[in-house]
Motif scaffolding. Structure first.
Motif, PDB file in Angstrom:
ATOM      1  N   LYS A 168       0.859  -1.183   0.000  1.00  0.00           N
ATOM      2  CA  LYS A 168       0.000   0.000   0.000  1.00  0.00           C
ATOM      3  C   LYS A 168       0.898   1.237   0.000  1.00  0.00           C
ATOM      4  O   LYS A 168       1.754   1.379   0.866  1.00  0.00           O
ATOM      5  CB  LYS A 168      -0.905  -0.008   1.242  1.00  0.00           C
ATOM      6  N   TYR A 169       0.684   2.111  -0.981  1.00  0.00           N
ATOM      7  CA  TYR A 169       1.623   3.214  -1.132  1.00  0.00           C
ATOM      8  C   TYR A 169       0.951   4.353  -1.880  1.00  0.00           C
ATOM      9  O   TYR A 169       0.428   4.153  -2.976  1.00  0.00           O
ATOM     10  CB  TYR A 169       2.854   2.720  -1.903  1.00  0.00           C
ATOM     11  N   CYS A 175       1.078   4.832  -5.882  1.00  0.00           N
ATOM     12  CA  CYS A 175       1.330   3.575  -6.578  1.00  0.00           C
ATOM     13  C   CYS A 175       0.671   3.598  -7.963  1.00  0.00           C
ATOM     14  O   CYS A 175      -0.457   4.064  -8.124  1.00  0.00           O
ATOM     15  CB  CYS A 175       0.788   2.407  -5.757  1.00  0.00           C
ATOM     16  N   THR A 211       7.448   1.485  -5.564  1.00  0.00           N
ATOM     17  CA  THR A 211       7.225   0.057  -5.292  1.00  0.00           C
ATOM     18  C   THR A 211       7.741  -0.836  -6.416  1.00  0.00           C
ATOM     19  O   THR A 211       7.653  -2.050  -6.319  1.00  0.00           O
ATOM     20  CB  THR A 211       5.725  -0.236  -5.103  1.00  0.00           C
ATOM     21  N   ASP A 233       3.138  -5.517   5.420  1.00  0.00           N
ATOM     22  CA  ASP A 233       2.072  -4.728   4.805  1.00  0.00           C
ATOM     23  C   ASP A 233       0.707  -5.417   4.957  1.00  0.00           C
ATOM     24  O   ASP A 233      -0.324  -4.748   4.919  1.00  0.00           O
ATOM     25  CB  ASP A 233       2.390  -4.522   3.325  1.00  0.00           C
ATOM     26  N   LYS A 234       0.719  -6.724   5.130  1.00  0.00           N
ATOM     27  CA  LYS A 234      -0.536  -7.472   5.245  1.00  0.00           C
ATOM     28  C   LYS A 234      -1.093  -7.496   6.672  1.00  0.00           C
ATOM     29  O   LYS A 234      -2.215  -7.945   6.886  1.00  0.00           O
ATOM     30  CB  LYS A 234      -0.328  -8.903   4.760  1.00  0.00           C
ATOM     31  N   LEU A 262      -2.959   3.243   6.205  1.00  0.00           N
ATOM     32  CA  LEU A 262      -3.625   3.409   4.922  1.00  0.00           C
ATOM     33  C   LEU A 262      -2.635   3.449   3.757  1.00  0.00           C
ATOM     34  O   LEU A 262      -3.005   3.765   2.639  1.00  0.00           O
ATOM     35  CB  LEU A 262      -4.454   4.697   4.927  1.00  0.00           C
ATOM     36  N   GLY A 263      -1.367   3.152   4.025  1.00  0.00           N
ATOM     37  CA  GLY A 263      -0.387   3.165   2.963  1.00  0.00           C
ATOM     38  C   GLY A 263       0.385   4.462   2.852  1.00  0.00           C
ATOM     39  O   GLY A 263       1.025   4.729   1.844  1.00  0.00           O
ATOM     40  N   HIS A 264       0.341   5.274   3.885  1.00  0.00           N
ATOM     41  CA  HIS A 264       1.102   6.515   3.927  1.00  0.00           C
ATOM     42  C   HIS A 264       1.744   6.596   5.303  1.00  0.00           C
ATOM     43  O   HIS A 264       1.139   6.197   6.305  1.00  0.00           O
ATOM     44  CB  HIS A 264       0.199   7.721   3.688  1.00  0.00           C
TER      45      HIS A 264
END
Length: 217
Positions: A11-12, A15, A42, A159-160, A165-167
């Protein structure tokens, strides 16, 4: 629309996963032999181009992006080599260390992700595994590419089970359902390629005179 190869990432913010089919379609029109991915993040764009047979020059100023690049673009060993090591890492008992001290949170019977008033991205049972696995990866004294494959596996696994929230600043107030799961490493989706890809970890203005490519993204 071209078929888009399967890629891996985390999550990025920013992306390019959703844009990949369009990026590849535009590139296909000029059919470049080499592609410069100057802000690889990524590395999903780099991964896709590599799988389609292009030579890829991948660069990003972030160290973890270089790790991803080495894993997906420079690895020459097969899955069985890594599976044995990853089975060993998954079996390690957890321990308290730097990651647990700084990033591990305790549920305390509530849904809040705060520990000592601070939001935490992972629950402590996973940061303990992280501390143990990260230390063992260094102890194994592997080559740079092999170590990068294991670190990529660790990052993907984290990440899992995170609560973000990816930030980097977006830690959730309440623990996400996935954060209660136990982190487990698996072998990344390794890419078979005959191209001699290049990986850099530099500021974009410091690398422009060092590399050549037909197409820059």
């Amino acid at each position: 629309m071209l078929n888009c190869p399967t890629t891996e990432g985390i999550k990025y913010a920013g992306c390019k996963l959703a844009l990949l089919p369009y990026i590849l379609q535009l590139a296909h029109k000029v059919k470049p032999q080499s592609v410069f991915d100057g802000f690889s993040g990524t590395t999903r764009v780099s991964q896709a181009f590599a799988q389609l047979g292009y030579k890829v020059v991948s660069n990003d100023i972030a160290v973890w992006s270089k790790v991803f690049g080495l894993c997906y673009l420079k690895n020459k060993k097969d899955r069985s080599y890594y599976q044995e090591i990853i089975d060993h890492l998954n079996a390690l008992p957890g321990k308290d260390g730097w990651f647990t001290e700084n990033y591990g949170g305790i549920p305390n019977g509530t849904t809040s992700s705060r520990t000592n008033g601070l939001k935490k991205p992972w629950q402590i049972h996973n940061t303990r595994k992280l501390d143990s696995i990260r230390e063992e990866i260094d102890r194994l004294r592997l080559g740079e590419v092999e170590k990068s494959v294991l670190l990529t596996s660790l990052i993907l696994a984290l990440d899992k089970v995170d609560s973000t929230l990816g930030h980097f600043a977006s830690y959730l107030d309440d623990w996400s359902p996935r954060s209660y799961n136990t982190m487990r490493l698996s072998v990344p989706s390794l890419i078979e390629s005959n191209q001699d890809h290049e990986i850099y970890n530099e500021d974009i203005f410091g690398i422009l005179d060092k590399t050549e490519a037909v197409l820059a993204y």
